[in-house]
Enzyme design. Structure first.
Site, short mmCIF file in Angstrom:
data_model
loop_
_atom_site.label_atom_id
_atom_site.label_comp_id
_atom_site.label_asym_id
_atom_site.label_seq_id
_atom_site.Cartn_x
_atom_site.Cartn_y
_atom_site.Cartn_z
N TRP A 67 0.81 -1.22 0.00
CA TRP A 67 0.00 0.00 0.00
C TRP A 67 0.84 1.27 0.00
O TRP A 67 0.30 2.36 -0.17
CB TRP A 67 -0.94 0.01 1.22
CG TRP A 67 -0.24 -0.33 2.50
CD1 TRP A 67 -0.22 -1.55 3.12
CD2 TRP A 67 0.61 0.52 3.29
NE1 TRP A 67 0.58 -1.51 4.24
CE2 TRP A 67 1.11 -0.24 4.37
CE3 TRP A 67 1.00 1.86 3.20
CZ2 TRP A 67 1.96 0.26 5.34
CZ3 TRP A 67 1.87 2.37 4.16
CH2 TRP A 67 2.33 1.57 5.21
N ASN A 68 2.15 1.16 0.26
CA ASN A 68 2.88 2.43 0.45
C ASN A 68 3.17 3.15 -0.87
O ASN A 68 3.24 4.38 -0.90
CB ASN A 68 4.16 2.21 1.28
CG ASN A 68 5.17 1.34 0.59
OD1 ASN A 68 4.83 0.51 -0.26
ND2 ASN A 68 6.42 1.49 0.96
N LYS A 77 -2.65 -8.48 -7.51
CA LYS A 77 -3.42 -8.46 -6.25
C LYS A 77 -2.87 -7.29 -5.45
O LYS A 77 -1.82 -7.38 -4.81
CB LYS A 77 -3.21 -9.78 -5.50
CG LYS A 77 -4.33 -10.18 -4.57
CD LYS A 77 -4.59 -9.21 -3.43
CE LYS A 77 -3.63 -9.32 -2.28
NZ LYS A 77 -3.74 -8.22 -1.30
N ALA A 93 -2.75 -4.24 -2.50
CA ALA A 93 -3.07 -4.22 -1.07
C ALA A 93 -4.52 -3.76 -0.90
O ALA A 93 -4.98 -2.86 -1.62
CB ALA A 93 -2.13 -3.27 -0.35
N GLY A 100 6.54 -6.36 -0.47
CA GLY A 100 5.86 -6.24 0.81
C GLY A 100 6.80 -6.64 1.93
O GLY A 100 8.03 -6.60 1.78
N SER A 101 6.22 -7.05 3.04
CA SER A 101 7.04 -7.33 4.23
C SER A 101 7.79 -8.65 4.06
O SER A 101 7.36 -9.55 3.34
CB SER A 101 6.13 -7.41 5.45
OG SER A 101 5.21 -8.47 5.29
N GLU A 107 10.65 -8.33 -3.32
CA GLU A 107 11.13 -7.01 -2.89
C GLU A 107 10.59 -6.82 -1.48
O GLU A 107 9.41 -6.50 -1.30
CB GLU A 107 10.60 -5.92 -3.82
CG GLU A 107 11.13 -6.01 -5.24
CD GLU A 107 12.61 -5.64 -5.36
OE1 GLU A 107 13.16 -5.02 -4.43
OE2 GLU A 107 13.21 -6.00 -6.38
N LEU A 108 11.45 -7.04 -0.48
CA LEU A 108 10.95 -7.13 0.90
C LEU A 108 11.42 -5.94 1.73
O LEU A 108 11.82 -4.91 1.20
CB LEU A 108 11.39 -8.48 1.48
CG LEU A 108 11.03 -9.70 0.60
CD1 LEU A 108 11.56 -10.99 1.20
CD2 LEU A 108 9.53 -9.77 0.35
N GLU A 145 12.41 -2.49 10.77
CA GLU A 145 12.05 -1.37 9.90
C GLU A 145 10.86 -0.70 10.59
O GLU A 145 9.82 -1.35 10.79
CB GLU A 145 11.62 -2.01 8.59
CG GLU A 145 11.10 -1.09 7.57
CD GLU A 145 10.59 -1.89 6.35
OE1 GLU A 145 9.95 -2.95 6.54
OE2 GLU A 145 10.82 -1.43 5.24
N1 LIG Z 1 11.77 -3.81 -1.35
C1 LIG Z 1 10.87 -3.04 -1.92
O1 LIG Z 1 10.97 -2.68 -3.08
C2 LIG Z 1 9.67 -2.60 -1.15
C3 LIG Z 1 8.85 -1.62 -1.70
C4 LIG Z 1 7.71 -1.23 -1.00
C5 LIG Z 1 7.40 -1.83 0.22
N2 LIG Z 1 8.22 -2.78 0.72
C6 LIG Z 1 7.94 -3.39 2.01
O2 LIG Z 1 6.54 -3.59 2.17
C7 LIG Z 1 6.20 -3.55 3.55
C8 LIG Z 1 4.99 -2.66 3.74
O3 LIG Z 1 3.96 -3.02 2.92
P1 LIG Z 1 2.71 -3.87 3.43
O4 LIG Z 1 2.41 -3.57 4.86
O5 LIG Z 1 1.65 -3.70 2.41
O6 LIG Z 1 3.30 -5.33 3.38
P2 LIG Z 1 2.52 -6.70 3.58
O7 LIG Z 1 3.54 -7.75 3.44
O8 LIG Z 1 1.68 -6.70 4.79
O9 LIG Z 1 1.50 -6.72 2.35
C9 LIG Z 1 1.96 -6.77 1.02
C10 LIG Z 1 0.92 -7.50 0.18
O10 LIG Z 1 0.75 -8.82 0.69
C11 LIG Z 1 -0.63 -9.04 1.02
N3 LIG Z 1 -0.70 -9.88 2.21
C12 LIG Z 1 -0.75 -9.49 3.50
N4 LIG Z 1 -0.82 -10.55 4.31
C13 LIG Z 1 -0.81 -11.63 3.53
C14 LIG Z 1 -0.85 -13.03 3.78
N5 LIG Z 1 -0.94 -13.52 5.00
N6 LIG Z 1 -0.81 -13.86 2.73
C15 LIG Z 1 -0.72 -13.37 1.49
N7 LIG Z 1 -0.69 -12.07 1.19
C16 LIG Z 1 -0.72 -11.21 2.19
C17 LIG Z 1 -1.21 -7.67 1.24
O11 LIG Z 1 -2.60 -7.67 1.03
C18 LIG Z 1 -0.46 -6.86 0.20
O12 LIG Z 1 -1.04 -7.01 -1.07
C19 LIG Z 1 7.42 -3.02 4.23
O13 LIG Z 1 8.11 -4.07 4.85
C20 LIG Z 1 8.27 -2.45 3.10
O14 LIG Z 1 9.64 -2.39 3.32
C21 LIG Z 1 9.34 -3.19 0.06
N1 LIG Z 2 10.63 4.06 -2.62
C1 LIG Z 2 10.68 2.70 -3.05
C2 LIG Z 2 9.49 1.91 -2.64
C3 LIG Z 2 9.70 1.38 -1.28
O1 LIG Z 2 8.84 1.38 -0.42
C4 LIG Z 2 10.87 2.62 -4.53
O2 LIG Z 2 11.27 3.60 -5.12
O3 LIG Z 2 10.68 1.57 -5.09
#
Ligand SMILES: NC(=O)c1ccc[n+]([C@@H]2O[C@H](COP(=O)([O-])OP(=O)(O)OC[C@H]3O[C@@H](n4cnc5c(N)ncnc54)[C@H](O)[C@@H]3O)[C@@H](O)[C@H]2O)c1
Ligand SMILES: N[C@@H](CC=O)C(=O)O
Length: 497
Positions: free
Chosen positions: A164-165, A188, A190, A241-242, A263-264, A394
């Site tokens: 979602w960010n 899919k 967020a 995501g996370s 991408e975590l 984080e």
């Molecule tokens: N490395 C990167 O490029 C990058 C970029 C943006 C965000 N992030 C990371 O994303 C995280 C924040 O985003 P978030 O809170 O949306 O992450 P999240 O992992 O909670 O959710 C990401 C996605 O996974 C889905 N999801 C959540 N729980 C799930 C489950 N149990 N089973 C399957 N799918 C599930 C969510 O609906 C969403 O679509 C942070 O850790 C951030 O660092 C990483």
């Molecule tokens: N700012 C990052 C997203 C991370 O949350 C990007 O540029 O991909």
């Protein structure tokens, strides 16, 4: 469907606001009647509702993508390029509406949302072009009378699960690469930020992207991902995501041996050398910390400042923080919007409490000034140590943890003291120090004297538990391509060399 409040925000094109899933070129409601409200994090008001699809509907999206693959992969690369460029043009033309939708559902200030639309669109243009350069190789043959080489072929259906960010750019960086490679995608998004994804679908349709090539499914996250990961026909899974959810998806994908891009989470160190001007470094560190209210995987999470300039740095950093305005991102002159929801605020408060209870000093961050329940005032902690959650995790909030170090070897050890390895920042003008840190830091991306580090040409990604693979750049499309080796034997016309 219940009435929504978004139309009152005056989109120039109200058809960009969709409250349905998008499968095989059709706007789709959930067969089971399940739906979820989507909230504006700044006001807490419901913006609208989205359907939750049933399991058979997720499989129908896979059927649609499977059928679309046949025709999409058969197009010439330049034909796919034309369609992607039409999509790019529409993203640009609708930038203002896309930005408003994003601010409403995500909370980031409108100028930042405009920036994200621009950033997200730039990946579409980049990969439209890169699709024309998926070259194979000619291999000097060791077999008599044979011609050897490789072809690049699309891997197949790609499932894209996004956070979602960055509700738009995290989709386009994946989808454009996959589609340029010839793969249909099932996105899919967020549940907190589905409307940006659905607007992307509307514009993809207008751009002439064929039915079934760009699908958006909505539903209970664990349910949807289990189906997509367990589907034999889905060949690639690209997740942002996370780390917690990423690990879960890796496990769920093992049974079907998928191509995985992950991408975590990050836990970026921001290192300030002794030669730096403390004011300049503090300004940069605040920019690296507070964008998107700290909800950025690249956000500076641990600010490590040389002891000789630590106190001055902290003074400047606090001054810079005091100048930041917190409020509804739709208003002008806002620097920090809300956090995504109440739990994020609670997590931020717990991180601050944990740090104080373990000896950190709270320099600033008066939460009684927060303009609403989902807001968290920028907070500065000094004396943070590895025992504290603010160091280990984080924080994904506007909480800056600063600590002093005494020499380069110590700061390298401190910076690497994390299971994450996405991005690191280094601020110094000493070329020997720069090189030493650059090589020693265990991170996928190191940015020296620059807060901005991303963009289409960049191989974005992390090491350790921050992920697998790279997005963007010249290798981002490889995540969606297979290498097929060929040996053309019994060809007397070739010499073998
Ligand atoms: N490395 C990167 O490029 C990058 C970029 C943006 C965000 N992030 C990371 O994303 C995280 C924040 O985003 P978030 O809170 O949306 O992450 P999240 O992992 O909670 O959710 C990401 C996605 O996974 C889905 N999801 C959540 N729980 C799930 C489950 N149990 N089973 C399957 N799918 C599930 C969510 O609906 C969403 O679509 C942070 O850790 C951030 O660092 C990483
Ligand atoms: N700012 C990052 C997203 C991370 O949350 C990007 O540029 O991909």
């Amino acid at each position: 469907m219940k009435l929504s409040t978004i139309p009152s925000v005056q989109l120039d094109d109200p058809r960009l606001f969709r409250q349905y899933a998008y499968v095989n070129g059709k706007w789709t409601h959930g067969d089971g009647g399940r739906e979820e409200a989507v909230f504006d994090p700044a006001t807490g008001e419901a913006l609208g509702h989205i359907p939750w699809l049933e399991a058979h509907q997720i499989r129908e999206a896979v059927d649609a993508a499977e059928a679309a693959f046949v025709h999409w992969r058969a197009l010439r690369a330049d034909e796919r390029c034309e369609r992607l460029l039409a999509w790019y043009d529409l993203l640009q033309a609708n930038r203002e509406d896309l930005a408003k939708l994003m601010t409403l559902e995500q909370g980031k200030p409108l100028p930042d949302a405009r920036g994200e639309v621009e950033y997200g669109a730039s990946f579409v243009r980049w990969f439209a072009e890169e699709g024309k350069r998926t070259f194979g190789e000619t291999i000097p043959s060791h077999i008599p009378n044979a011609a050897l080489g490789t072809l690049k072929e699309p891997v197949g259906i790609a499932a894209l699960i996004t956070p979602w960010n960055f509700p738009l750019a995290m989709i386009t960086r994946k989808a454009a690469a996959a589609m340029a490679a010839g793969c249909p995608v099932i996105v899919k998004p967020a549940g907190e930020t589905p409307f940006s994804a659905l607007a992307l679908a509307e514009l993809a349709e207008r751009a002439g992207i064929p039915d079934g090539v760009f699908n958006v499914v909505l539903g209970e996250p664990a349910e949807v991902s289990k189906i997509l990961c367990g589907e034999e026909r889905v060949k690639a899974l690209s997740f942002t995501g996370s780390t917690r959810v990423g690990k879960l998806l890796i496990e769920q994908s093992a049974g079907t041996v998928k191509r995985l891009s992950m991408e975590l989470g990050g836990n970026a160190p921001f290192i300030v050398g002794p030669d730096m001007d403390p004011g300049e470094a503090a300004f940069a560190a605040a920019a690296a910390k507070f964008q998107t209210a700290g909800q950025d995987c690249l956000a500076a999470n641990r600010i490590l400042v040389h002891e000789s300039i630590h106190d001055e740095f902290v003074e400047h950093f606090a001054e810079r923080m005091a100048a930041l305005t917190v409020g509804n991102g739709l208003e002008s002159e806002i620097d920090l919007g809300p956090l995504i929801h109440r739990q994020a605020v609670e997590k931020a408060a717990a991180i601050v409490d944990d740090a104080i209870s373990r000896g950190a000093t709270l320099v600033s961050g008066d939460q009684s000034q927060a303009p609403g329940p989902n807001f968290f005032m920028p907070t500065l902690l000094t004396g943070v140590t590895p025992k504290m959650t603010v160091w280990r995790e984080e924080n994904f909030a506007p909480v800056a943890g600063v600590t002093a170090y005494s020499d380069d070897d110590q700061v390298i050890e401190m910076a690497n003291d994390t299971e994450y390895g996405l991005a690191a920042y280094v601020y110094t003008h000493d070329i020997r120090r720069i090189w030493k840190l650059l090589r020693a830091l265990e991170f996928g991306m190191v940015s020296v004297n620059s807060v901005k580090m991303t963009g289409p040409p960049v191989p974005f990604g992390g090491v350790k538990q921050s992920g697998l693979g790279r997005e963007g750049g010249i290798t981002g499309i490889d995540e969606f391509l297979e290498t097929k080796y060929y040996c053309l034997g019994a060809m007397p016309s070739v010499s073998g060399s």
